[in-house]
Design an enzyme around this catalytic site. Structure first.
Site, PDB file in Angstrom:
ATOM      1  N   ASN A  43      36.412  51.574  52.334  1.00 48.78           N
ATOM      2  CA  ASN A  43      35.510  50.792  51.827  1.00 48.78           C
ATOM      3  C   ASN A  43      36.045  49.297  51.362  1.00 48.78           C
ATOM      4  OD1 ASN A  43      36.743  52.011  49.447  1.00 48.78           O
ATOM      5  ND2 ASN A  43      34.767  51.601  48.329  1.00 48.78           N
ATOM      6  N   GLU A  45      34.359  46.046  49.524  1.00 47.88           N
ATOM      7  CA  GLU A  45      33.300  45.415  48.834  1.00 47.88           C
ATOM      8  C   GLU A  45      33.218  44.167  49.101  1.00 47.88           C
ATOM      9  OE1 GLU A  45      33.630  47.438  45.117  1.00 47.88           O
ATOM     10  OE2 GLU A  45      32.749  49.270  45.891  1.00 47.88           O
ATOM     11  N   CYS A  54      31.011  50.743  53.673  1.00 46.88           N
ATOM     12  CA  CYS A  54      31.484  52.072  53.480  1.00 46.88           C
ATOM     13  C   CYS A  54      32.513  52.322  54.307  1.00 46.88           C
ATOM     14  CB  CYS A  54      30.552  53.033  53.689  1.00 46.88           C
ATOM     15  SG  CYS A  54      29.091  53.144  52.545  1.00 46.88           S
ATOM     16  N   GLU A  56      33.431  54.783  55.879  1.00 49.30           N
ATOM     17  CA  GLU A  56      32.911  55.507  57.109  1.00 49.30           C
ATOM     18  C   GLU A  56      32.602  54.606  58.316  1.00 49.30           C
ATOM     19  OE1 GLU A  56      32.071  56.229  54.430  1.00 49.30           O
ATOM     20  OE2 GLU A  56      30.890  58.280  53.831  1.00 49.30           O
ATOM     21  N   CYS A  87      26.884  58.324  52.000  1.00 48.25           N
ATOM     22  CA  CYS A  87      25.477  57.908  51.709  1.00 48.25           C
ATOM     23  C   CYS A  87      24.494  58.191  52.859  1.00 48.25           C
ATOM     24  CB  CYS A  87      25.585  56.389  51.368  1.00 48.25           C
ATOM     25  SG  CYS A  87      25.942  55.375  52.627  1.00 48.25           S
ATOM     26  N   CYS A  90      25.238  56.079  56.086  1.00 45.48           N
ATOM     27  CA  CYS A  90      26.436  56.291  56.979  1.00 45.48           C
ATOM     28  C   CYS A  90      26.217  58.011  57.590  1.00 45.48           C
ATOM     29  CB  CYS A  90      27.937  56.517  55.840  1.00 45.48           C
ATOM     30  SG  CYS A  90      28.429  54.994  55.364  1.00 45.48           S
TER      31      CYS A  90
HETATM   32  N1  THU Z   1      31.269  54.447  49.563  1.00 46.98           N
HETATM   33  C1  THU Z   1      31.992  54.796  50.796  1.00 46.98           C
HETATM   34  O1  THU Z   1      32.638  54.075  51.312  1.00 46.98           O
HETATM   35  N2  THU Z   1      31.623  55.949  51.421  1.00 46.98           N
HETATM   36  C2  THU Z   1      30.742  56.874  50.719  1.00 46.98           C
HETATM   37  O2  THU Z   1      30.225  57.892  51.407  1.00 46.98           O
HETATM   38  C3  THU Z   1      29.808  56.412  49.723  1.00 46.98           C
HETATM   39  C4  THU Z   1      30.296  55.303  49.006  1.00 46.98           C
HETATM   40  C5  THU Z   1      31.746  53.357  48.807  1.00 46.98           C
HETATM   41  C6  THU Z   1      30.617  52.143  48.871  1.00 46.98           C
HETATM   42  C7  THU Z   1      31.187  51.291  47.673  1.00 46.98           C
HETATM   43  O3  THU Z   1      32.177  50.444  48.103  1.00 46.98           O
HETATM   44  C8  THU Z   1      31.673  52.448  46.734  1.00 46.98           C
HETATM   45  O4  THU Z   1      31.944  53.460  47.510  1.00 46.98           O
HETATM   46  C9  THU Z   1      30.794  52.879  45.701  1.00 46.98           C
HETATM   47  O5  THU Z   1      29.622  53.038  46.047  1.00 46.98           O
END
Ligand code: THU
Length: 134
Positions: A43, A45, A54, A56, A87, A90
């Site tokens: 991920n 940000e 994310c 994925e 999420c 994704c």
């Molecule tokens: N996140 C992912 O990378 N994948 C997921 O399946 C759930 C959430 C990340 C997004 C964000 O950077 C952090 O986790 C918190 O939500």
């Protein structure tokens, strides 16, 4: 090495490089694709929160850019007490590149906790059929 084991190691490596200064929640993802190659990401940000991506999503981009077309297996890893739950966005993105045989592995830092088919992760997914309105 088994495919799932390799996916776990790759996702764990990617997770270490996660850029998540805001949530402090590191996620890694790895894909074994139809071209028999492996792709991974973490991920990433952003200070403008909705611009973050994310793990994925990054792994899917990497697969497409690298020449893969379908996900055979995808593994997601996070340090989560319960299983890491991809999420909704994704799940939809995974479905776009999945077929009925695509596996999704959900892992903690000590290994895979749950394996399921992609369509089990997103039942009743919106798909191409829905676009046919005639
Ligand atoms: N996140 C992912 O990378 N994948 C997921 O399946 C759930 C959430 C990340 C997004 C964000 O950077 C952090 O986790 C918190 O939500």
């Amino acid at each position: 090495m088994k495919i799932a084991e390799k996916l776990f190691n790759l996702a764990l490596e990617a997770r270490k490089r996660s850029y998540s200064p805001y949530s402090k929640f590191k996620v890694g993802a790895a894909i074994y694709a139809d071209d028999e190659k492996f792709y991974s990401s973490c991920n990433v940000e952003n200070v403008s929160y909705p611009c973050g991506t994310c793990a994925e999503t990054g792994a899917i981009s990497s697969m497409i850019a690298g020449g893969g077309k379908k996900i055979k297996e995808i593994l997601v890893v996070a340090d989560s007490e319960n299983i890491i739950s991809p999420c909704g966005g994704c799940r939809q993105r995974i479905m776009e590149f999945s077929d009925k045989n695509t596996y999704v592995h959900l892992a903690g830092l000590d290994g895979i906790k749950k394996t399921m088919k992609a369509h089990e992760l997103l039942p009743l997914a919106f798909d191409e059929e829905e676009l046919r309105n005639d």
